[in-house]
Design an enzyme around this catalytic site. Structure first.
Site, mmCIF file in Angstrom:
data_model
loop_
_atom_site.group_PDB
_atom_site.id
_atom_site.type_symbol
_atom_site.label_atom_id
_atom_site.label_comp_id
_atom_site.label_asym_id
_atom_site.label_seq_id
_atom_site.Cartn_x
_atom_site.Cartn_y
_atom_site.Cartn_z
ATOM 1 N N ASP A 61 4.688 -11.169 16.600
ATOM 2 C CA ASP A 61 5.519 -11.019 15.421
ATOM 3 C C ASP A 61 6.935 -11.464 15.824
ATOM 4 O O ASP A 61 7.252 -11.659 17.005
ATOM 5 C CB ASP A 61 5.478 -9.563 14.934
ATOM 6 C CG ASP A 61 5.934 -9.455 13.488
ATOM 7 O OD1 ASP A 61 5.607 -8.458 12.824
ATOM 8 O OD2 ASP A 61 6.627 -10.378 13.016
HETATM 9 C C1 GLC Z 1 8.248 -10.519 10.119
HETATM 10 C C2 GLC Z 1 7.038 -9.664 9.811
HETATM 11 C C3 GLC Z 1 5.731 -10.422 9.843
HETATM 12 C C4 GLC Z 1 5.974 -11.867 9.430
HETATM 13 C C5 GLC Z 1 6.844 -12.503 10.504
HETATM 14 C C6 GLC Z 1 7.201 -13.955 10.149
HETATM 15 O O1 GLC Z 1 9.184 -9.805 10.866
HETATM 16 O O2 GLC Z 1 6.867 -8.484 10.575
HETATM 17 O O3 GLC Z 1 4.821 -9.750 8.969
HETATM 18 O O4 GLC Z 1 4.740 -12.561 9.335
HETATM 19 O O5 GLC Z 1 8.043 -11.777 10.727
HETATM 20 O O6 GLC Z 1 8.014 -13.969 9.027
#
Ligand code: GLC
Length: 732
Positions: free
Chosen positions: A291
């Protein structure tokens, strides 16, 4: 003869040229060869730097997720493995792809991903609402719409479905998942993956899925985002892993590691979950992406002393691709050279990433056709799916004296902060959605013939300005029925959107109390991204309709239900607690050591306001007796349970029969009941339908232990449908 000779010569020359041409095309560029062969050949040609570049993801375009510091990488290396693409069309990504294909030594295409969570531009209901439809096929149709629009914008990978189990509505991300139940979420997980990916990822409009957030993110303590989670191995297996296993079994190409610390080992450095469970036990051959900044956050979480150590822990635990924080690019080469990261681990990660790129056909088709918007977004067929998804997800919670559906000719007073609102009906994670695309409740209702609509805002979402109350009461006094539109702003749920209370701001509750004094029937519409505390709302209203955050067709769907064109068929997929103080409260809890009147709250009821699975209809369904084909069986047998449901009302409707099981005595104690099957069917008024559940004991009656092993114990079990419990016995 001469003619034949010359023809043969030409053919021979042509074949030789073709053979030479083939020889000049390296195997990895030969689509006639297997993906495995192409991956091996390509990797044999790559330098360590080129391999490591494949394990990094940056951003391209304007990053609009406020929770992620806008870290647009000014100079994006052309050999980067992936980019999160913030674009409405394919032009910018094609330009970047051209750099990768033509300016790098090996011409490895970039994999473009984006958060297409509930629609790209045709935004349909939030996933929490989709789960309340109990219609996974419909959720699949919605995912197909999202895949088409994303694909046409140049996105080949969505960071969806989010399949975290959430039992604490203070956590804003409860909005993004399919609810509190492992089985329902598992069904929607598999349906979403299959819909996004289709049968062949290399075909147009099929995009790679990403199960997230792996794993246990929904257990964030006290509903605060990014905080640690306390999850036993037993609970990991019986509650949080099933929806991911279902998605993996459905062929999910990727997973995203979670921010949360899983009882001491953060999800993004957890070898047990990412390697032992996912890759070894389940045999997943895709890859895990971090993430956002989850690798560098290992430092904050107290696991790594610096970014280099964080990269080491993450890659060695099985985290294959680093999202945005650049630590793999910065440190992996040194870590390999220092012997702290085995080269085989890097090779394994690169192999997984390249395999997906070959499966997507990106080497043959690296570019996206740049179609005009009117040929690829908000298409009529897409809007039709979005409308059905909104219709089927709304849940009728209360309908005293059948105040709904509205009667033709009634004067309706439409009041409240959401009455003419468009933006907040989109909900969180609205992709490239736009407020102007949304049909407001006012516009939807005004389009209905025979309905005269007056309007007053009444109040804002929050604050203490009651200056609009009097006008609202006046408008209410002149109407036959009041429709009061209350709820949340879209930014009150989603990421980094925890709230200490699940009650709506008091100004909204006070407006309701004032409106009620006008003495007219009051229908409350709720637009929200979580369960709410309705203790001061539901008793005061004559009817309550949960519309969630329904997306671009929200107002039209609301009008369809309020006027009776559509019979509401949603059922709650999350418990609505009596108050915040009851949290966590969920249906599939284990028994207390004290039953009856002990162990209960002294100051509030201990039962929730509305149970999981609850929802009303404009018609009535009469359930016949549940029967079973046998009440004694062996593990090898199959038993069929049946129940006939009659639509005894005046209106056609879709009913969902929910089949639960209960195992009252087990060496690992089990929840008081567990959902194991459900089926939603249209039953015309006056007709009946017999629903069947074929029970496979090992699939439906077994339980899992803390090592993920399923076990089945002889003894009594109960099949539960509504208020019926039928005993069946598994013989020794
Ligand atoms: C965010 C979220 C995740 C998302 C990623 C890319 O912080 O936690 O769900 O897919 O970053 O945007």
């Amino acid at each position: 003869m001469k003619r034949i000779f010359f023809l043969s010569l030409i053919l021979a020359l042509a074949l030789t040229a073709d053979a030479k041409k083939k020889q000049s095309v390296p195997p990895y560029k030969d689509p006639s060869l297997s993906v495995e062969t192409r991956v091996v050949d390509l990797m044999s040609r790559m330098t360590l730097h080129e391999k490591i570049a494949q394990l990094n993801q940056y951003t391209l375009g304007r990053n609009d997720n406020v929770n992620n510091i806008d870290e647009v990488v000014s100079k994006i290396p052309s050999e980067v493995g992936s980019l999160i693409y913030f674009g409405d069309g394919a032009d910018l990504r094609n330009a970047m792809q051209k750099k990768a294909m033509e300016e790098t030594r090996l011409g490895i295409p970039i994999l473009f991903g984006f958060d297409v969570i509930h629609g790209f531009r045709t935004v349909y209901p939030i996933p929490l609402a989709l789960g309340a439809s109990w219609n996974p096929e419909l959720a699949g149709e919605a995912c197909r719409v999202a895949a088409q629009e994303a694909y046409d914008a140049g996105i080949n990978w969505t960071f969806s479905p989010m399949v975290d189990i959430a039992r604490d509505a203070r956590w804003g991300r409860i909005a993004e998942g399919y609810g509190e139940d492992p089985y329902l979420t598992s069904v929607f997980s598999a349906a979403s993956v299959k819909a996004y990916q289709g049968d062949d990822l290399s075909q147009p409009y099929n995009i790679a899925a990403c199960l997230k957030h792996y794993v246990g993110y929904g257990a964030s303590e006290a509903g605060r985002d990014y905080v640690p989670t306390e999850i036993s191995r037993q609970t990991l297996w019986d509650t949080y892993l099933p929806s991911f296993e279902a998605g993996v079994r459905a062929g999910a190409a990727t997973l995203m590691s979670s921010f949360n610390n899983i009882s001491g080992i953060p999800g993004s450095a957890n070898h047990y979950t990412m390697t032992e469970v996912l890759k070894e036990k389940w045999g997943h051959d895709g890859f895990v992406v971090a993430d956002w900044n989850a690798v560098v956050q290992l430092v904050n979480q107290g696991m790594a002393k610096d970014g280099k150590e964080a990269a080491m822990y993450a890659i060695n635990a099985g985290l294959d691709m680093d999202m945005v924080d650049n630590l793999y690019m910065e440190h992996l080469e040194a870590l390999v050279n220092e012997g702290k990261v085995p080269m085989e681990r890097v090779n394994d990660a690169v192999r997984r990433v390249l395999t997906l790129k070959f499966r997507l056909g990106l080497f043959e088709n690296p570019y996206t056709e740049e179609k005009p918007e009117n040929e690829r977004i908000l298409l009529p067929a897409s809007l039709e799916v979005a409308e059905r998804a909104a219709l089927e997800s709304m849940v009728l919670l209360k309908n005293e004296n059948n105040v709904l559906p509205l009667k033709s000719g009634q004067k309706i007073a439409l009041i409240g902060p959401l009455a003419r609102n468009q933006e907040d009906l989109l909900g969180s994670w609205f992709g490239r959605g736009r407020a102007e695309d949304v049909i407001s409740i006012f516009d939807g209702l005004s389009e209905e013939s025979g309905i005269a609509v007056s309007y007053a805002a009444g109040c804002d979402f929050d604050g203490d300005d009651k200056s609009g109350f009097q006008e609202a009461v006046n408008v209410a006094s002149q109407a036959d029925v009041v429709v009061l539109c209350l709820g949340e702003k879209r930014k009150w749920s989603g990421e980094n959107a925890s709230r200490s209370t699940i009650a709506l701001p008091s100004i909204q509750e006070e407006l309701l109390a004032e409106i009620v004094k006008a003495g007219k029937p009051v229908v409350v519409l709720l637009s929200n991204g979580r369960s709410l505390d309705l203790t001061r709302i539901s008793p005061a209203a004559d009817a309550v309709l949960e519309i969630w955050q329904p997306g671009v067709m929200g107002g039209k769907a609301v009008a369809g239900i309020l006027t009776g064109k559509y019979n509401p068929s949603g059922r709650l997929n999350v418990t609505f607690p009596y108050t915040t103080g009851q949290i966590p409260v969920y249906y599939n809890h284990r028994e207390s050591g004290r039953r009856g009147s002990q162990g209960l709250y002294q100051d509030i009821p201990s039962t929730p306001m509305y149970e999981f699975g609850y929802g009303l209809s404009y018609t009535t369904y009469d359930y016949g007796e549940v029967t079973v084909s046998a009440d004694r069986f062996t593990a090898e047998d199959r038993i069929t349970a049946k129940v006939t449901v009659t639509n005894s009302g005046e209106m056609d409707g879709k009913e969902t029969v929910q089949w639960y099981i209960c195992d009252p005595y087990s060496t690992i104690t089990r929840p008081v009941k567990e959902l194991k099957f459900f089926e939603k069917k249209l039953i015309p008024a006056g007709d009946s339908h017999t629903f069947e559940f074929e029970i496979d004991p090992m699939r439906d009656l077994s339980f899992v232990n803390g090592e993920g092993e399923r076990f089945l114990e002889p003894g009594d079990y109960y099949i539960i449908v509504k208020d019926q419990k039928v005993k069946i016995t598994l013989a020794d």
